[in-house]
Motif scaffolding. Structure first.
Motif, PDB file in Angstrom:
ATOM      1  N   GLU A 112      49.373  37.238  35.259  1.00  0.00           N
ATOM      2  CA  GLU A 112      48.058  35.503  35.430  1.00  0.00           C
ATOM      3  C   GLU A 112      46.224  36.675  35.302  1.00  0.00           C
ATOM      4  O   GLU A 112      45.470  36.470  35.384  1.00  0.00           O
ATOM      5  N   ARG A 113      46.704  37.331  37.008  1.00  0.00           N
ATOM      6  CA  ARG A 113      46.033  38.068  37.856  1.00  0.00           C
ATOM      7  C   ARG A 113      44.647  39.086  36.747  1.00  0.00           C
ATOM      8  O   ARG A 113      44.318  38.743  35.974  1.00  0.00           O
ATOM      9  N   TYR A 114      45.490  39.795  35.941  1.00  0.00           N
ATOM     10  CA  TYR A 114      45.407  40.860  34.838  1.00  0.00           C
ATOM     11  C   TYR A 114      44.260  39.420  33.764  1.00  0.00           C
ATOM     12  O   TYR A 114      43.464  40.528  32.970  1.00  0.00           O
ATOM     13  N   LYS A 115      45.234  38.982  33.435  1.00  0.00           N
ATOM     14  CA  LYS A 115      44.529  38.385  32.236  1.00  0.00           C
ATOM     15  C   LYS A 115      43.329  37.584  32.350  1.00  0.00           C
ATOM     16  O   LYS A 115      41.922  37.824  31.588  1.00  0.00           O
ATOM     17  N   LYS A 116      43.140  37.007  33.244  1.00  0.00           N
ATOM     18  CA  LYS A 116      41.912  36.573  33.952  1.00  0.00           C
ATOM     19  C   LYS A 116      40.384  37.570  34.251  1.00  0.00           C
ATOM     20  O   LYS A 116      39.771  37.267  33.744  1.00  0.00           O
ATOM     21  N   ILE A 117      41.244  38.467  34.185  1.00  0.00           N
ATOM     22  CA  ILE A 117      39.976  39.489  34.699  1.00  0.00           C
ATOM     23  C   ILE A 117      39.116  40.079  32.934  1.00  0.00           C
ATOM     24  O   ILE A 117      38.374  39.744  32.620  1.00  0.00           O
TER      25      ILE A 117
END
Lengths: 182, 413
Positions: A112-117
């Motif tokens: 989720e963290r990488y996807k958001k960026i």
């Protein structure tokens, strides 16, 4: 030698201007740039570009705002990948340059963290990510073979330098071999 | 008092914590200070036993009294000091704090030596030299131990490359370097403070040797001390080189990789807290060349964009003019615009000029005039440094203003 007679000038100009990095794999263009670096540098300077020879012996042009969307995509791609390597491998640089990474294994859309960026730079689905890898290949940062295995090339060091310099600007990893501080 | 070795060792064992504390102080203590140490480390309900510990320690040869000092003081005998030092080696590592401590001790002893010169006191000089020798031996031993620790850790780290994460290794190697290698550098660095102290020590020893040239005991101690000083520096240099050689490649590699990992994490954190464009804008130079005057079909974005455009239908009809003609309105021609510019000679802002002089002008008049004038070779065109906003007959424009000045012919002089 007159600037117009520089070997492979047209190809070099076209490729560099597109944002491509010229490495020693581009045999003729690389040799021409190496042999006539000062002339090329002066020529590009007159055109408003800064030609840099990286200490690892590849060439690139600097121009245009860093905030451009393509630069944002490249930066997000690399910093996520380096973060992933640091968490999952014993080394960063060795893993980056000595291993091949299957396209589907890229971590960018897996947490989720990488996807958001990534979504902030317009990369939300696998197809976007594949396109971005294609752009990175065009710029000479990496290449991808028919089996969709990615190999990172020496120009990727520029993103490693960025990380290094952010943390330790005092020992800035100056990319320039033929220093030009004008 | 007659005693056996076993009795002495047993007594030493029984009160080891007191002797170890005295060893840690590394300076002679007077009677009151020694009794305070006993009270702290071997407390008893009957304080009268403290005095007995002092006298028995002297009887067993564990403590020695320094008779020549102004106040009677006591210190561990050389043999006992060496024993404690020997068993304490495995815990003793060179740190910056330790080096600072040694420096302080040596400075104090050098002052004492100078005092013995002034007082012409050869016996006190010998005692001070012995203390100095102990400090020099400790530096040498601690350096060797540090080197062993570094070598051992370096091997451990190299053998666990796969099982430790980069971040963990980064912390380990940095700790090792900062705590064990860097302090050794201080000992051998000719610019460091310790070098000046050792230099002073050497000079004072020379003066001492000259001053007490007829006292053979002093000469013997000075020779020994000078040789200990040389040996300490040589051996420390060697172990430093060994430790550095073993760790430096690993340190450099992990240091750079660690910085990269930390930098990447920091960039991601900034991306999460601020707009990515803003973060990147703070970088000093243009990172990429991404200006382009053509779309490339190997460029996926351009390709995708082109596909999107296939279904695009403009809601106004575009009229393409054949080469040589233009699509100006009948009421205003390019020639009218150019004629007005020629009459004006120089123009501060071409867009404003066109807009103000011709009510029926539109953007095409401006751009065609600009292109014609730029290609004519008759005018110098200068763009403003900063972009401006400008209202052109109700259209909001943003861009650099263009000023025109006539070019002087070479024959104009």
């Amino acid at each position: 030698m007159d600037s117009a007679e520089l070997p492979f000038l047209e190809n070099i100009y076209t490729d560099l201007k597109k944002g491509r990095h010229i490495t020693n794999m581009d045999t003729d263009m690389h040799r021409s740039l190496s042999d006539h670096f000062d002339q090329y540098k002066g020529l590009f300077k007159a055109l408003g570009y800064k030609l840099t020879r990286h200490r690892l012996d590849f060439f690139y042009l600097s121009a245009g705002p860093n905030s451009a969307l393509i630069m944002q995509k490249f930066a997000a791609f690399y910093f996520i990948f380096l973060d992933h390597l640091a968490d999952n491998f014993g080394t960063v640089s060795e893993a980056l340059f000595n291993q091949r990474f299957p396209l589907p294994s890229l971590p960018h859309l897996k947490s989720e963290r990488y996807k958001k960026i990534m979504s902030e730079v317009g990369v939300s689905v696998e197809r976007d990510l594949e396109n971005l890898v294609g752009r990175l290949q065009t710029a000479g940062f990496l290449h991808i073979n028919n089996d969709k295995l990615i190999t990172f090339d020496s120009p990727s060091h520029r993103f490693l330098d960025m990380c290094h310099d952010l943390v330790n600007p005092a020992t800035s990893s100056d990319p320039i071999e033929d220093s030009d501080h004008d | 008092m007659k005693f056996t070795a076993r009795q002495a060792v047993n007594y030493f064992h029984k009160h080891f914590s007191v002797y170890d504390a005295l060893y840690g102080l590394n300076i002679p203590v007077d009677e009151e200070e020694f009794l305070a140490l006993v009270h702290k480390h071997a407390p008893s309900n009957d304080p009268s036993t403290y005095q007995s510990i002092l006298s028995k320690s002297i009887d067993f040869g564990i403590l020695e009294a320094l008779e020549n000092a102004a106040v009677k003081t006591y210190e561990l005998s050389e043999a006992v000091s060496a024993l404690i030092e020997h068993f304490g080696q495995s815990q003793s590592q060179v740190t910056s704090e330790l080096i600072a401590g040694y420096l302080q001790q040596l400075g104090r002893y050098v002052e004492r030596l100078e005092a013995t010169l002034r007082q012409d006191d050869d016996e006190s000089a010998i005692l001070s030299i012995r203390s100095i020798d102990r400090v020099l031996d400790r530096i040498r031993n601690d350096s060797r131990n540090s080197c062993r620790a570094v070598l051992l850790e370096a091997v451990n780290i190299k053998s666990s490359l796969e099982s430790t994460s980069l971040r963990e290794r980064y912390t380990l190697v940095n700790h090792l370097w900062d705590n064990h290698v860097a302090p050794l550098q201080e000992v051998i660095d000719i610019n460091a403070a310790i070098d000046s102290t050792l230099g002073n020590l050497s000079l004072v020893l020379d003066r001492l040797d000259r001053h007490f040239r007829h006292v053979s005991a002093v000469h013997t101690r000075v020779v020994v001390s000078q040789s200990k000083l040389r040996r300490m520096r040589e051996q420390t240099f060697n172990v430093y080189r060994e430790a550095k050689t073993s760790l430096e490649p690993l340190y450099k590699k992990v240091q750079r990789d660690g910085l990269i990992a930390v930098g990447a994490a920091r960039y991601l954190s900034m991306f999460e807290n601020r707009a990515i464009a803003d973060v990147l804008e703070e970088m000093p130079d243009g990172f990429l060349s991404h200006s382009r005057n053509e779309g490339l079909f190997e460029d996926f974005d351009a390709e995708a964009f082109t596909y999107e455009l296939i279904d695009y239908r403009p809601d106004v009809e575009l009229v393409l003019s054949p080469p040589g003609e233009n699509s100006f309105s009948a009421s205003l021609s390019l020639q009218d615009v150019l004629g007005a510019v020629f009459e004006q000679s120089s123009v501060d802002d071409l867009a404003k000029f066109v807009e103000q002089h011709f009510d029926d002008s539109d953007s095409r008049h401006f751009f065609d005039a600009l292109c014609t004038l730029a290609g004519s070779g008759s005018y110098n065109l200068v763009l403003s440094d900063e972009p401006i906003e400008f209202n052109f007959h109700g259209e909001k424009w943003r861009g650099h203003s263009v000023s025109l000045t006539p070019q002087r012919n070479k024959t104009d002089g």
